[in-house]
Design a protein around this motif. Structure first.
Motif, mmCIF file in Angstrom:
data_model
loop_
_atom_site.group_PDB
_atom_site.id
_atom_site.type_symbol
_atom_site.label_atom_id
_atom_site.label_comp_id
_atom_site.label_asym_id
_atom_site.label_seq_id
_atom_site.Cartn_x
_atom_site.Cartn_y
_atom_site.Cartn_z
ATOM 1 N N UNK A 1 9.814 -0.479 -4.228
ATOM 2 C CA UNK A 1 8.476 -0.472 -3.251
ATOM 3 C C UNK A 1 7.563 0.849 -3.979
ATOM 4 N N UNK A 2 6.724 0.581 -4.452
ATOM 5 C CA UNK A 2 5.413 1.895 -4.241
ATOM 6 C C UNK A 2 4.367 1.484 -3.519
ATOM 7 N N UNK A 3 4.383 2.811 -2.662
ATOM 8 C CA UNK A 3 3.143 2.648 -2.052
ATOM 9 C C UNK A 3 1.757 3.634 -2.659
ATOM 10 N N UNK A 4 0.626 3.821 -2.236
ATOM 11 C CA UNK A 4 -0.805 4.638 -2.644
ATOM 12 C C UNK A 4 -1.228 4.466 -1.133
ATOM 13 N N UNK A 5 -2.126 5.427 -0.996
ATOM 14 C CA UNK A 5 -2.670 5.516 0.068
ATOM 15 C C UNK A 5 -3.454 6.569 0.045
ATOM 16 N N UNK A 6 -4.672 6.316 0.328
ATOM 17 C CA UNK A 6 -6.395 6.870 -0.170
ATOM 18 C C UNK A 6 -6.600 7.981 1.729
ATOM 19 N N UNK A 7 -6.422 8.998 0.889
ATOM 20 C CA UNK A 7 -6.615 10.302 1.910
ATOM 21 C C UNK A 7 -7.681 10.956 1.921
ATOM 22 N N UNK A 8 -8.743 11.326 2.998
ATOM 23 C CA UNK A 8 -9.620 12.094 2.851
ATOM 24 C C UNK A 8 -10.755 11.267 3.787
ATOM 25 N N UNK A 9 -11.747 11.617 4.162
ATOM 26 C CA UNK A 9 -13.086 10.820 5.337
ATOM 27 C C UNK A 9 -13.530 9.871 4.170
ATOM 28 N N UNK A 10 -12.647 8.532 4.560
ATOM 29 C CA UNK A 10 -12.453 7.380 3.386
ATOM 30 C C UNK A 10 -13.264 6.261 4.163
ATOM 31 N N UNK A 11 -14.678 5.859 3.356
ATOM 32 C CA UNK A 11 -14.990 4.838 4.538
ATOM 33 C C UNK A 11 -14.452 3.212 3.705
ATOM 34 N N UNK A 12 -14.417 3.147 2.501
ATOM 35 C CA UNK A 12 -13.911 2.598 2.001
ATOM 36 C C UNK A 12 -12.903 2.252 0.835
ATOM 37 N N UNK A 13 -12.024 1.464 0.734
ATOM 38 C CA UNK A 13 -11.139 1.163 -0.471
ATOM 39 C C UNK A 13 -11.399 0.608 -1.387
ATOM 40 N N UNK A 14 -11.862 -0.011 -2.686
ATOM 41 C CA UNK A 14 -12.202 -0.887 -3.458
ATOM 42 C C UNK A 14 -10.330 -0.844 -4.223
ATOM 43 N N UNK A 15 -9.211 -1.365 -4.211
ATOM 44 C CA UNK A 15 -8.262 -0.836 -4.863
ATOM 45 C C UNK A 15 -8.138 -1.992 -5.637
ATOM 46 N N UNK A 16 -8.092 -1.730 -7.313
ATOM 47 C CA UNK A 16 -8.626 -2.150 -8.294
ATOM 48 C C UNK A 16 -7.241 -2.703 -8.994
ATOM 49 N N UNK A 17 -5.563 -1.530 -9.421
ATOM 50 C CA UNK A 17 -4.620 -2.390 -9.095
ATOM 51 C C UNK A 17 -3.982 -0.784 -9.605
ATOM 52 N N UNK A 18 -2.740 -1.329 -10.028
ATOM 53 C CA UNK A 18 -1.700 -0.476 -10.864
ATOM 54 C C UNK A 18 -1.125 -0.357 -12.360
ATOM 55 N N UNK A 19 -0.858 1.071 -12.695
ATOM 56 C CA UNK A 19 -0.748 1.207 -14.284
ATOM 57 C C UNK A 19 0.405 1.785 -14.400
ATOM 58 N N UNK A 20 0.712 1.514 -15.487
ATOM 59 C CA UNK A 20 2.189 2.778 -15.825
ATOM 60 C C UNK A 20 2.382 3.040 -17.428
ATOM 61 N N UNK A 21 3.033 3.736 -18.144
ATOM 62 C CA UNK A 21 2.758 5.422 -19.080
ATOM 63 C C UNK A 21 4.124 4.956 -19.189
ATOM 64 N N UNK A 22 4.456 5.033 -19.921
ATOM 65 C CA UNK A 22 6.176 5.169 -20.201
ATOM 66 C C UNK A 22 5.927 6.305 -21.493
ATOM 67 N N UNK A 23 6.531 7.498 -21.722
ATOM 68 C CA UNK A 23 6.540 8.189 -23.032
ATOM 69 C C UNK A 23 6.404 7.213 -24.347
ATOM 70 N N UNK A 24 5.244 7.688 -24.933
ATOM 71 C CA UNK A 24 5.060 7.627 -25.987
ATOM 72 C C UNK A 24 4.407 6.571 -26.393
ATOM 73 N N UNK A 25 3.771 5.601 -25.106
ATOM 74 C CA UNK A 25 2.891 4.921 -25.006
ATOM 75 C C UNK A 25 1.839 4.916 -24.528
ATOM 76 N N UNK A 26 0.621 3.812 -24.403
ATOM 77 C CA UNK A 26 -0.469 3.834 -23.779
ATOM 78 C C UNK A 26 0.015 3.542 -22.744
#
Length: 121
Positions: A19-44
């Motif tokens: 399970x991957x987590x992605x936490x926003x830090x700092x003086x955040x008012x609001x977050x609109x999460x868009x998604x997860x991406x991945x990049x394998x070696x040699x690929x876009x």
């Protein structure tokens, strides 16, 4: 500092879960999460899972039925549950979202630093 911080990557055997987590830090008012991406070696970099503007979710065909993207608004955190992992899932995984913060007017497009997922056969 306003940023997205990822965690949860690692080495797992084929068929396992992470399970991957992605936490926003700092003086955040609001977050609109868009998604997860991945990049394998040699690929876009490719989109793995995303939230739509209507609030539903979309998945790449290669992960549909195995991965689940969720969010916890109270914690300004998004997750990617990855089950039945395959060696071809090996990549660096990045989260992406818009953040509203005290350091700028309007939203900024932010990316996490990336977390390595390695699936052994």
């Amino acid at each position: 500092q306003v940023q997205l911080v990822e965690s949860g990557g690692g080495l797992v055997q084929a068929g396992g879960s992470l399970r991957l987590s992605c936490a926003a830090s700092g003086s955040i008012f609001r977050i609109n999460p868009k998604g997860w991406y991945r990049q394998a070696p040699g690929k876009q970099r490719e989109l793995v899972a995303a939230f739509t503007s209507g609030g539903s979710t979309n998945y790449d065909d290669s992960v549909n039925g195995r991965f689940t993207i969720t969010r916890d608004n109270a914690k300004n955190t998004i997750y990617l549950q990855m089950n039945s992992l395959k060696p071809e899932d090996t990549a660096v995984y990045y989260c992406n979202g818009d953040l509203w913060s005290a350091i700028r007017v309007g939203p900024g497009d932010y990316w996490g630093q990336g977390t390595q997922v390695t699936v052994s056969s």
